[in-house]
Enzyme design. Structure first.
Site: not given
Ligand code: 9MR
Length: 378
Positions: A270, A166
């Site tokens: 994802e 990102e």
């Molecule tokens: O699914 C993840 C969630 O449990 C966490 O709280 C969140 C915050 O760090 O991150 C989520 O995963 C993210 C991923 O690492 C990067 N892309 C966006 C995902 C959804 O927020």
């Protein structure tokens, strides 16, 4: 025999129900025999993000499901910077080690997630006690220590890394993160170079959300070209694919073609499909965004209406048709979770909603969307 109209109707209904039951049983049997990873073995890897809780609990049924359906896994949180250190700065490996142990034991393809991200990382990485930024040289030193240690630890076990996450913002300019403010493009170039030096065999990816959309795609292409001009070892492009029922899926086909023209392999990293009403006009996955809970924003607490379930199944089917068509360019499709009960989308961007974004329901049973994807391969 005198059969009343009502009795006749009841009998016809019973036959229809019986037919539906038999069809469902046949489908369930077929899925019991194979599973997604087997069905798609000639197309691409099928992955799932696993939380530390799933790994810890080792629920036998869920573990069996993971092993039957998926051949690639990504740690949902435990390899992020903020999760890997204790308060005193020492390394905290327990969850990440358990993840890798699980994947090794079951011979699964594993993706590390993630070496460079603006989120889930303490401010103290970037700032002095007086609140000012540390120097570029100091940050480079921290980045080097972090990346080389973790990549070295799992070298030969993790096949791929989401190296940078990102880095393009929602305004389609480079994200104004602490990383970028201090290091500029070197943030990315160094991250890829460091990972590559330590593990030359690892497949290194850039990963982002909404980057199937034309404007963000263009910004991403510009960025990748800059990196490539500097000889950066970048091998894959991750489209997170946190999408909704309204998402224009044609954007995915256009993006697959555009990114692979840069010589990159394509990964959906994802994937999930949000079925709840959108509370903004630009659905972004930037995790700092939050909205207030209101019952009308959470309409399916008692179950997903058939109509929406069908829309969800159709959306998955349409997306997979595109992915199958471009199977020579697509390496992997990873879902962001296994089943609806544990999806991050129950809490984002509003806490405590009931969402249905994945292929397995709250009882871990396959949903109509799952059978559509299996049917595509029959
Ligand atoms: O699914 C993840 C969630 O449990 C966490 O709280 C969140 C915050 O760090 O991150 C989520 O995963 C993210 C991923 O690492 C990067 N892309 C966006 C995902 C959804 O927020």
């Amino acid at each position: 025999m005198n059969i009343s109209r009502r009795q006749l109707l009841a009998m016809t209904g019973a036959t229809a129900t019986l037919a539906a039951t038999l069809k469902a049983q046949a489908a369930a049997k077929a899925s019991a025999a194979t599973g997604l990873k087997e069905a798609y073995k000639d197309d691409f890897l099928i992955g799932a993000a696993l939380s530390a809780t799933i790994i810890k609990q080792q629920d036998p049924k869920l573990m069996a499901l993971v092993n039957k359906e998926f051949n690639s896994i990504t740690p949902e949180n435990c390899m992020k910077w903020g999760e890997l250190y204790n308060e005193n700065g020492s390394w905290k490996w327990q969850d990440a080690d358990a993840f890798v142990e699980f994947g090794s034991k079951h011979n699964l393809h594993m993706v590390g997630h993630t070496l460079g991200w603006h989120s889930q990382i303490p401010d103290s990485v970037f700032k002095n006690q007086d609140g000012n930024y540390i120097s570029k040289a100091e940050l480079e030193k921290k980045q080097k220590a972090h990346i080389t240690t973790i990549v070295e630890r799992y070298k030969g076990k993790l096949a791929a890394w989401d190296v940078v996450n990102e880095a393009v913002g929602d305004d389609n300019k480079m994200r104004d993160s602490h990383w970028y403010k201090i290091m500029g493009d070197d943030f990315l170039v160094n991250a890829f170079n460091l990972a590559h030096e330590v593990d030359p065999k690892a497949h290194l990816m850039y990963n982002d959300y909404n980057n199937e959309r034309p404007e963000k795609r263009q910004a991403t292409i510009d960025m990748i070209k800059r990196l490539q001009q500097r000889g950066t070892p970048i091998h894959g492009l991750g489209m997170q694919a946190h999408i909704g029922l309204q998402t224009n899926l044609q954007d995915f086909e256009d993006s697959i073609l555009a990114y692979s023209a840069l010589g990159l392999k394509i990964h959906l990293t994802e994937l999930d499909i949000d079925v709840l009403p959108s509370v903004w006009n630009l659905p972004v996955a930037e995790i700092s965004t939050r909205f207030e809970y209101k019952p009308e924003r959470d309409p399916y607490t008692k179950g997903l209406p058939k109509k929406v379930e069908t829309k969800l199944a159709k959306a998955y089917e349409s997306l997979f048709k595109i992915l199958i068509k471009h199977r020579d360019k697509v390496d992997r499709v990873t879902f962001w979770g296994v089943s609806d009960d544990a999806s991050w989308l129950n809490d984002f961007p509003i806490k405590g909603r009931t969402n249905y974004p994945l292929l397995f329901d709250r009882q871990h049973a396959p949903k109509p969307a799952y059978f559509r994807l299996m049917d595509l391969k029959r």
